[in-house]
Scaffold this motif. Structure first.
Motif, mmCIF file in Angstrom:
data_model
loop_
_atom_site.group_PDB
_atom_site.id
_atom_site.type_symbol
_atom_site.label_atom_id
_atom_site.label_comp_id
_atom_site.label_asym_id
_atom_site.label_seq_id
_atom_site.Cartn_x
_atom_site.Cartn_y
_atom_site.Cartn_z
ATOM 1 N N UNK A 1 42.926 27.552 43.264
ATOM 2 C CA UNK A 1 42.312 28.762 42.730
ATOM 3 C C UNK A 1 41.824 29.652 43.881
ATOM 4 N N UNK A 2 41.226 29.021 44.893
ATOM 5 C CA UNK A 2 40.712 29.790 46.022
ATOM 6 C C UNK A 2 41.861 30.462 46.771
ATOM 7 N N UNK A 3 42.953 29.690 46.985
ATOM 8 C CA UNK A 3 44.093 30.240 47.730
ATOM 9 C C UNK A 3 44.667 31.447 46.990
ATOM 10 N N UNK A 4 44.754 31.334 45.646
ATOM 11 C CA UNK A 4 45.340 32.417 44.867
ATOM 12 C C UNK A 4 44.399 33.628 44.836
ATOM 13 N N UNK A 5 43.095 33.363 44.710
ATOM 14 C CA UNK A 5 42.139 34.476 44.674
ATOM 15 C C UNK A 5 42.204 35.289 45.954
ATOM 16 N N UNK A 6 42.585 34.612 47.046
ATOM 17 C CA UNK A 6 42.627 35.306 48.332
ATOM 18 C C UNK A 6 43.873 36.162 48.491
ATOM 19 N N UNK A 7 44.837 36.019 47.592
ATOM 20 C CA UNK A 7 46.059 36.824 47.699
ATOM 21 C C UNK A 7 45.720 38.297 47.473
ATOM 22 N N UNK A 8 46.493 39.208 48.077
ATOM 23 C CA UNK A 8 46.165 40.621 47.903
ATOM 24 C C UNK A 8 46.355 41.074 46.447
ATOM 25 N N UNK B 1 45.197 37.395 37.269
ATOM 26 C CA UNK B 1 45.334 38.764 36.784
ATOM 27 C C UNK B 1 45.407 39.691 37.985
ATOM 28 N N UNK B 2 46.373 40.594 37.940
ATOM 29 C CA UNK B 2 46.583 41.473 39.081
ATOM 30 C C UNK B 2 47.239 42.751 38.596
ATOM 31 N N UNK B 3 47.037 43.828 39.338
ATOM 32 C CA UNK B 3 47.690 45.065 38.943
ATOM 33 C C UNK B 3 49.129 45.094 39.465
ATOM 34 N N UNK B 4 49.493 44.118 40.314
ATOM 35 C CA UNK B 4 50.858 44.093 40.841
ATOM 36 C C UNK B 4 51.812 43.438 39.840
ATOM 37 N N UNK B 5 53.119 43.650 40.016
ATOM 38 C CA UNK B 5 54.074 43.064 39.055
ATOM 39 C C UNK B 5 53.908 41.545 38.972
ATOM 40 N N UNK B 6 53.944 41.040 37.733
ATOM 41 C CA UNK B 6 53.703 39.609 37.534
ATOM 42 C C UNK B 6 54.732 38.753 38.256
ATOM 43 N N UNK B 7 55.976 39.252 38.341
ATOM 44 C CA UNK B 7 57.010 38.411 38.949
ATOM 45 C C UNK B 7 56.723 38.215 40.444
ATOM 46 N N UNK B 8 56.218 39.278 41.111
ATOM 47 C CA UNK B 8 55.852 39.129 42.529
ATOM 48 C C UNK B 8 54.736 38.108 42.673
ATOM 49 N N UNK B 9 53.726 38.303 41.822
ATOM 50 C CA UNK B 9 52.562 37.411 41.910
ATOM 51 C C UNK B 9 52.985 35.978 41.618
ATOM 52 N N UNK B 10 53.878 35.812 40.621
ATOM 53 C CA UNK B 10 54.310 34.457 40.261
ATOM 54 C C UNK B 10 54.953 33.773 41.465
ATOM 55 N N UNK B 11 55.764 34.517 42.199
ATOM 56 C CA UNK B 11 56.393 33.943 43.386
ATOM 57 C C UNK B 11 55.347 33.512 44.405
ATOM 58 N N UNK B 12 54.287 34.323 44.540
ATOM 59 C CA UNK B 12 53.225 33.965 45.492
ATOM 60 C C UNK B 12 52.452 32.743 45.025
ATOM 61 N N UNK B 13 52.286 32.625 43.689
ATOM 62 C CA UNK B 13 51.615 31.438 43.160
ATOM 63 C C UNK B 13 52.399 30.194 43.547
ATOM 64 N N UNK B 14 53.724 30.288 43.392
ATOM 65 C CA UNK B 14 54.580 29.150 43.712
ATOM 66 C C UNK B 14 54.427 28.758 45.186
ATOM 67 N N UNK B 15 54.402 29.781 46.047
ATOM 68 C CA UNK B 15 54.257 29.502 47.487
ATOM 69 C C UNK B 15 52.885 28.900 47.791
ATOM 70 N N UNK B 16 51.868 29.414 47.087
ATOM 71 C CA UNK B 16 50.522 28.881 47.314
ATOM 72 C C UNK B 16 50.466 27.404 46.938
#
Lengths: 112, 878
Positions: free
Chosen positions: B555-562, B707-722
């Motif tokens: 959760x912390x790693x994801x919260x730190x994403x832009x 939750x983010x204002x950026x496209x969900x698919x981009x964020x989803x990819x970052x979640x996977x990397x996190x």
């Protein structure tokens, strides 16, 4: 020649009778019927063949291709045993009917 | 078949030749005879011919007397039919398209039903496989399963199975796969045989965690093991355990649930290892599904009677079984839960498809009868040259059959094409659900059958006309003029067709409204802009301490994403597949028996969950990091729950409820009230739901939400990397957006809208062709009359009224009937669409508008033609 139109249903009987006297082709059957009826019964020529086919289908007549008297290809009709049986039955039936009819028609008014 | 036909044809040809010869010979002999009796030679032949009469008529009679030679006559009829149709290509094209649409729609629906409901599982005697339901639910406790298995007298074999996700580790990465935990008698009861290696049996499913064996599905073997012929005996790692592959199941075998395609089967006794927590001996956990093979000749009544006895003794012997009822139902659709709604849905859709076909039939029948009216002259000619009426009828039927078979073939091709696309479609699920709809012989037979029935139905129509045709009148052109009769059959057919179309349009509009309503329905959260990722620490062997730490780190790693507004984790989210419930009680409860329990859905959520999902809190507060395992248990209830357990006072926060998770008397404080939402399905009634802090209730399975204002698919990819950054061996699943995940919940609504929309469109197309055909016909028949009227000064409006007034009246009448039918058919629609009502003013208005547009579109062409009639030309034409 003044001809009497045949009664409905009697054509088959006449054809069977004609064929029972020996194998014949279509025109021969026509002639034979005229001949044996003393020229009194006329058959519409076009109606003959459907009747022949019907009898053939009922196995009352057998057919065979042969040569006619003037050496042409012709189809000969001969009576089968089933046909003979049918002829006997219908002949006696017809005789009874004819007798009954003529008796009935000959009746005179009874005298009081 | 073809040989016979060929022989018959050859014989027929010879037969015809013989007939010809015989008659010619007859006429020749007659002529010779006449010559012999003195008739001049040149007259003899003529007289012989005249005496003989019409040879064609005689021949026809001979053919009839000789008996029906169906292959030959059929071929003749078909040949003639082809010739007739090739002369009127427009008619043929419209007819074939109509049949194709009707047959295609029905074939698609039938194949879906065939695939889902009729096609048996690929096992011997699938009709003997029955589920054992506990109060209409296929799940039961494993101890209960053992009792039922050992006490029943009705099953040849009774097995338990459990849908289980697991992670297959090979080398560096891990893959998530869905499988089954099954009892040792599973394969022998279903009577399947491995294509490779062997299956495990009852002896290999006795002691907990003692039988690490696996059976692969055929697809899994091909896909994940490259079809390795030596796979049996190899070891694989599943959830950190080492398993030996025993064998491969046959192709197409996927157990006893229609929608679930597992990749792997493990012995039930491996459950503790796979799921991390054993319920094998828990009497109050209902995690095992039960099904079995009924003995030969056992009826469902006998089975239910036997199960009643067992249920009664289970109630007496063990607590927790109060109120238990056991019944059997055909296996395949989650016990008795799925089959009934599915059958109702299928029945509703099939009925609509049948209506489309009926509309197509009515369409064709009205066109055919219009055409037949024009062909009366032809019939009269053919009758007068010696064709029998029977033969003429057969001929017309052959024409219809030809049209319907061609249309049926086109419809079948259409259906195959549509099904191809349906099969390509993948349900938006992280779940091996398959909707494979094969086009098999049944579908073909069905399409062929209904095409023929269609052909017969619209082929019968002209029969009346043929029967009434009088050759004398027909030839003189004194046919009954259609305008002199008030209502022709084709008019009624048009009205019938319009009302069917109107009914179908109503149905599609109702379903559209239903969909709109379900889209507007408050979900209790806002799915837009939330990315989601699922993972399962239990599978990867994390213990609680490590697991808690991992959840927080992620959760912390994801919260730190832009660009991340907020992030949270939970055991599950509403409207996903994974839903669980538990029993709770009001705080004054003293009698904790089953009947006093309130069933509540539950979610374990981290602090920030409500903010991330944008679930409104009606009162109280969200969970914080103070609500941890050292603090007293707290709970957030939804509004329905608050009303049900705490009364309607509204003063809810700070009060208590009892129970949950087996601890019946546990007292928990309510710290917040959330708004109501939808939890399992979009169509459910308000449900009681509780939220608990995940810090207080650890769960290894989790979804991370961001939750983010950026496209969900981009964020989803970052979640996977996190996730991979924290533990590269941990498989992620269900990665994407919450909106995508909701595809599952929207599936039934979408399916209904697509089906009804397609039927509505088909009906509209049919109605347009039908109305167009008939009004064009009306105009073309009366060109001359229109010309005269225009010549003597009729105004365009009068002309239009003259030629199209009838059509307009018919369409209006049909619409009225259709609307009434639609109102009456609400019940049928309700089976297909949620909250369907056709008494909605918007639906009625929309239907009337659509039908009006259809009418205008269809008569536009003919109306223009009527107005463009040039009086001079029209009068000169005849």
């Amino acid at each position: 020649m003044d001809k009497t139109a045949i009664l409905p249903g009697t054509l088959d009987l006449l054809i069977l009778k004609a064929a029972s006297l020996g194998p014949l082709h279509g025109y021969g059957i026509l002639l034979r019927i005229e001949q044996i009826s003393g020229g009194a019964l006329g058959i519409e020529q076009g109606a003959l063949y459907p009747a022949l086919f019907r009898l053939e289908r009922q196995n009352l007549l057998a057919t065979e291709w042969g040569t006619s008297e003037n050496n042409r290809r012709a189809k000969y009709y001969s009576i089968t045993s089933a046909g003979k049986k049918r002829l006997r039955e219908q002949t006696s039936g017809w005789n009874r009917l004819a007798l009954a009819m003529s008796t009935a028609l000959a009746a005179e008014p009874e005298e009081a | 078949m073809f040989r016979t036909l060929w022989n018959a044809l050859m014989r027929r040809k010879q037969w015809e030749q013989d007939l010809q010869d015989e008659m010619r010979e007859h006429i020749r002999q007659r002529a010779e005879h006449l010559i012999a009796s003195g008739v001049p030679e040149e007259q003899a032949a003529r007289r012989a011919r005249i005496e003989f009469g019409s040879p064609e008529s005689a021949k026809e009679n001979c053919r009839e007397a000789h008996g029906l030679r169906w292959p030959v006559e059929l071929l003749q009829d078909l040949k003639y039919g082809l010739r007739v149709l090739s002369h009127s290509r427009g008619f043929a094209a419209i007819a074939i398209i109509s049949v194709a649409l009707g047959v295609g729609a029905n074939a698609v629906v039938f194949s879906a039903i065939n695939a889902l409901l009729l096609r048996p599982f690929p096992i011997p005697e699938p009709e003997r496989i029955y589920s054992v339901n506990r109060n209409n639910n296929p799940s039961n406790s494993f101890p209960n399963y053992r009792e039922i298995r050992d006490r029943n007298q009705i099953f040849d074999g009774l097995f338990a199975y459990r849908v289980a996700p697991m992670s297959l580790e090979n080398g560096e990465n891990a893959q998530r796969l869905w499988g089954y935990l099954v009892t040792g008698n599973y394969f022998e009861t279903l009577q399947v045989h491995p294509v490779l290696g062997r299956f495990f049996g009852p002896a290999e499913d006795v002691h907990e965690n003692a039988s690490p064996y696996a059976v692969l599905s055929y697809d899994c073997w091909r896909k994940r093991f490259g079809g390795d012929p030596a796979v049996a005996g190899k070891t694989i790692r599943i959830n950190s355990g080492v398993y030996t592959v025993l064998g491969v199941a046959p192709r197409g075998f996927h157990g006893s649930e229609a929608f679930y395609w597992p990749e792997i089967w493990l012995p039930m006794m491996m459950q503790p290892q796979i799921e991390g927590r054993s319920w094998i001996n828990e009497r109050n956990e209902y995690d095992a599904w039960i099904a079995g093979r009924l003995k030969h000749g056992v009826t469902t009544e006998q089975a239910d009677a036997n199960l009643r006895l067992i249920a009664a003794s289970l109630v007496r012997q063990y607590s927790g079984n109060e109120g238990i009822q056991l019944t059997v139902s055909r296996a395949g659709f989650l016990g008795s839960m799925g089959r009934d709604p599915l059958q109702a849905f299928a029945g509703g859709v099939m009925l609509l498809a049948a209506l489309v076909l009926l509309a197509a039939c009515a369409n064709l029948a009205s066109m055919v009868s219009a055409r037949v009216a024009d062909r009366q002259r032809e019939f009269a000619v053919r009758l007068s040259i010696g064709a029998g009426r029977g033969r003429l009828l057969r001929q017309l039927l052959a024409e219809s059959a030809l049209l319907s078979v061609l249309g049926g073939a086109a419809g079948f091709a259409l259906a195959a094409g549509v099904l191809h696309f349906i099969n390509l479609w993948k349900a938006p699920l992280d779940f091996p659900a398959a909707f494979q709809i094969p086009v098999d012989w049944r579908v073909f037979g069905f399409a062929f059958g209904i095409a023929l029935v269609t052909g017969l139905m619209f082929g019968i129509i002209p029969a009346r006309v043929v029967w009434k045709t009088d050759p004398n009148q027909g030839l003189r052109g004194a046919m009954a003029n259609s305008s002199s009769r008030r209502w022709a059959l084709r008019d009624l057919l048009l009205a019938a067709q319009v009302s069917l179309c109107c009914l179908l349009v109503t149905a599609s509009l109702v379903s559209l409204r239903g969909m709109l309503r379900s889209l507007q329905m408050p979900l209790g959260f806002q799915p837009q802009s939330v990315a989601i990722l699922g993972y399962d620490l239990g599978l990867a062997g994390y213990d609680q301490t490590k697991g808690r730490r991992f959840h927080e780190q992620l959760k912390a790693a994801v919260s730190a994403l832009p660009g991340i507004e907020s992030a949270a984790y939970a055991n599950s989210v509403p409207l996903s597949i994974d839903q669980s419930s538990t029993s709770i009680y009001p705080d004054n409860t003293t009698d904790f028996r089953h009947k006093n329990a309130i069933s509540a859905g539950y979610y374990f959520v981290s602090p920030g969950y409500f903010r991330t999902m944008r679930t409104r809190l009606v009162a109280g507060r969200e969970f914080t990091y103070q609500d941890n395992k050292d603090a007293p248990d707290v709970i957030i209830l939804n509004e329905s729950g608050a009303r049900r357990l705490l009364g309607g006072s509204g003063n809810w926060v700070g009060r208590h409820i009892r129970g949950g998770f087996g601890a019946k008397e546990r007292l928990v404080e309510v710290v917040g009230i959330s708004e109501d939402g939808k939890y399992e399905t979009l169509t459910e009634d308000p449900k009681v739901v509780i939220f608990q802090s995940m810090l207080q209730h650890y769960n290894g399975t989790a979804v991370l939400l961001a939750r983010s204002s950026r496209p969900e698919s981009d964020v989803a990819g970052e979640l996977r990397r996190a996730l991979a950054g924290l533990d590269p061996h941990l498989p992620a699943y269900g990665v994407g957006s919450v909106t995508q995940m909701l595809g599952f919940a929207y599936l039934p609504v979408d399916a209904a809208v697509i089906a009804l929309g397609a039927f509505g469109l088909l009906a509209i197309m049919l109605a347009i062709t039908g109305i167009y055909g008939l009004s064009a016909y009306a105009v073309s028949r009366r060109v001359r009359e229109i010309g005269i009227r225009m010549a003597i000064g009729a105004r365009p409006s009068a002309v239009l009224k003259l030629v199209l007034g009838r059509t307009g009246m018919l369409v209006g009448f049909g619409c009225a009937v259709g609307l009434i039918l639609g109102a009456a058919g609400t019940q049928v629609l309700a089976a297909v669409v949620y909250h369907a009502t056709s008494r909605d003013p918007l639906v009625i208005g929309g239907t009337v508008l659509t039908m009006g547009l259809i009418g205008i579109a269809a008569v536009l062409g003919p109306a223009r033609r009527a107005l463009r009639v040039d009086p001079m030309q029209a009068l000169r034409q005849e």
